[in-house]
Design a protein around this motif. Structure first.
Motif, short mmCIF file in Angstrom:
data_model
loop_
_atom_site.label_atom_id
_atom_site.label_comp_id
_atom_site.label_asym_id
_atom_site.label_seq_id
_atom_site.Cartn_x
_atom_site.Cartn_y
_atom_site.Cartn_z
N GLN A 58 46.57 -46.98 -20.81
CA GLN A 58 45.49 -47.96 -20.98
C GLN A 58 44.16 -47.36 -20.51
O GLN A 58 43.13 -47.51 -21.18
N ALA A 59 44.19 -46.69 -19.38
CA ALA A 59 42.98 -46.05 -18.85
C ALA A 59 42.51 -44.93 -19.79
O ALA A 59 41.31 -44.79 -20.06
N GLN A 60 43.45 -44.16 -20.32
CA GLN A 60 43.11 -43.09 -21.26
C GLN A 60 42.49 -43.68 -22.53
O GLN A 60 41.51 -43.14 -23.06
N LEU A 61 43.03 -44.79 -23.01
CA LEU A 61 42.48 -45.45 -24.20
C LEU A 61 41.04 -45.88 -23.95
O LEU A 61 40.17 -45.67 -24.80
N MET A 62 40.77 -46.46 -22.78
CA MET A 62 39.39 -46.87 -22.46
C MET A 62 38.46 -45.65 -22.42
O MET A 62 37.33 -45.71 -22.90
N THR A 63 38.94 -44.55 -21.87
CA THR A 63 38.15 -43.32 -21.84
C THR A 63 37.84 -42.86 -23.26
O THR A 63 36.69 -42.48 -23.57
N GLU A 64 38.83 -42.90 -24.12
CA GLU A 64 38.64 -42.46 -25.50
C GLU A 64 37.73 -43.42 -26.28
O GLU A 64 36.88 -42.98 -27.07
N ILE A 65 37.87 -44.72 -26.05
CA ILE A 65 36.97 -45.70 -26.69
C ILE A 65 35.53 -45.41 -26.26
O ILE A 65 34.62 -45.40 -27.09
N SER A 66 35.32 -45.17 -24.98
CA SER A 66 33.97 -44.90 -24.47
C SER A 66 33.41 -43.62 -25.08
O SER A 66 32.25 -43.58 -25.51
N ARG A 67 34.22 -42.59 -25.12
CA ARG A 67 33.76 -41.29 -25.65
C ARG A 67 33.38 -41.40 -27.12
O ARG A 67 32.32 -40.95 -27.55
N VAL A 68 34.26 -42.00 -27.92
CA VAL A 68 34.01 -42.14 -29.35
C VAL A 68 32.86 -43.13 -29.59
O VAL A 68 32.00 -42.89 -30.45
N GLY A 69 32.83 -44.21 -28.84
CA GLY A 69 31.76 -45.19 -28.98
C GLY A 69 30.39 -44.61 -28.68
O GLY A 69 29.43 -44.85 -29.41
N ARG A 70 30.30 -43.82 -27.60
CA ARG A 70 29.02 -43.17 -27.27
C ARG A 70 28.58 -42.23 -28.39
O ARG A 70 27.41 -42.21 -28.78
N ALA A 71 29.52 -41.46 -28.91
CA ALA A 71 29.20 -40.52 -29.99
C ALA A 71 28.74 -41.27 -31.24
O ALA A 71 27.74 -40.89 -31.87
N LEU A 72 29.43 -42.34 -31.59
CA LEU A 72 29.07 -43.13 -32.77
C LEU A 72 27.69 -43.76 -32.61
O LEU A 72 26.87 -43.72 -33.53
N ALA A 131 29.71 -34.11 -37.77
CA ALA A 131 28.82 -34.46 -36.66
C ALA A 131 29.61 -35.19 -35.56
O ALA A 131 29.43 -34.92 -34.37
N LEU A 132 30.49 -36.09 -35.96
CA LEU A 132 31.30 -36.83 -34.99
C LEU A 132 32.23 -35.88 -34.24
O LEU A 132 32.36 -35.97 -33.02
N ARG A 133 32.87 -34.97 -34.96
CA ARG A 133 33.76 -34.00 -34.30
C ARG A 133 33.00 -33.18 -33.26
O ARG A 133 33.51 -32.92 -32.17
N ARG A 134 31.79 -32.75 -33.61
CA ARG A 134 31.00 -31.96 -32.66
C ARG A 134 30.71 -32.77 -31.40
O ARG A 134 30.83 -32.26 -30.29
N LYS A 135 30.36 -34.04 -31.56
CA LYS A 135 30.02 -34.87 -30.40
C LYS A 135 31.25 -35.24 -29.57
O LYS A 135 31.20 -35.22 -28.35
N VAL A 136 32.34 -35.60 -30.22
CA VAL A 136 33.52 -36.09 -29.50
C VAL A 136 34.32 -34.94 -28.90
O VAL A 136 34.73 -35.01 -27.75
N TRP A 137 34.56 -33.88 -29.67
CA TRP A 137 35.44 -32.82 -29.20
C TRP A 137 34.69 -31.70 -28.48
O TRP A 137 35.26 -31.04 -27.65
N LEU A 138 33.44 -31.48 -28.84
CA LEU A 138 32.70 -30.39 -28.22
C LEU A 138 31.64 -30.89 -27.24
O LEU A 138 31.14 -30.13 -26.43
N GLY A 139 31.31 -32.17 -27.38
CA GLY A 139 30.28 -32.88 -26.75
C GLY A 139 29.76 -32.68 -25.46
O GLY A 139 28.99 -32.86 -24.74
#
Length: 139
Positions: A58-72, A131-139
């Motif tokens: 659950q904590a990992q999911l929130m981290t991933e939501i935050s990371r992807v949301g910020r990038a988007l 662009a999303l891959r660069r921000k989320v995975w390399l960000g």
């Protein structure tokens, strides 16, 4: 059951473009150019609710939501992010992250059922995904 028993639901497979995998979730783009619209799908079998995940997941999911949301949000310069896990039509746990603008056709209502899905321009969606891959995975 192990995470290797997981598979993406047929409906989500049909409605999305795969961007890649984070530690827990597969990141997908909804095939609807009306909105910049992503999904995170935890790669865990037989999970329909966030509470079905282990607490660490659950904590990992929130981290991933935050990371992807910020990038988007950074990429789209949107007015608001809509983040939701509904699952009324597709029971497999998936989290919607939708970039909204006050000028979009559904504003201020939810996006569901307002507009017919608009196919993506192939080149534009590939640029967005890159662009999303660069921000989320390399960000």
């Amino acid at each position: 059951m192990s995470p290797s028993d997981w598979s993406l639901s047929a409906q989500l497979e049909k409605d999305t473009i795969n961007i890649g995998d984070l530690p827990l979730s597969r990141v997908l783009v909804i095939k609807d150019a009306n909105y910049p619209w992503l999904l995170l799908v935890p790669r865990r079998p037989n999970v329909s609710e966030i509470i079905d995940l282990e607490e660490i997941e659950q904590a990992q999911l929130m981290t991933e939501i935050s990371r992807v949301g910020r990038a988007l949000k950074e990429l789209t310069k949107c007015d608001k992010l809509n983040i939701a896990a509904l699952g009324n039509m597709v029971p497999q746990l998936h989290v919607h992250i939708i970039a909204r603008r006050s000028s979009d056709a559904a504003w201020p209502r939810p996006v569901w059922g307002v507009m017919q899905p608009l196919p993506h321009d192939a080149e534009e969606v590939q640029q967005f995904i890159s662009a999303l891959r660069r921000k989320v995975w390399l960000g």
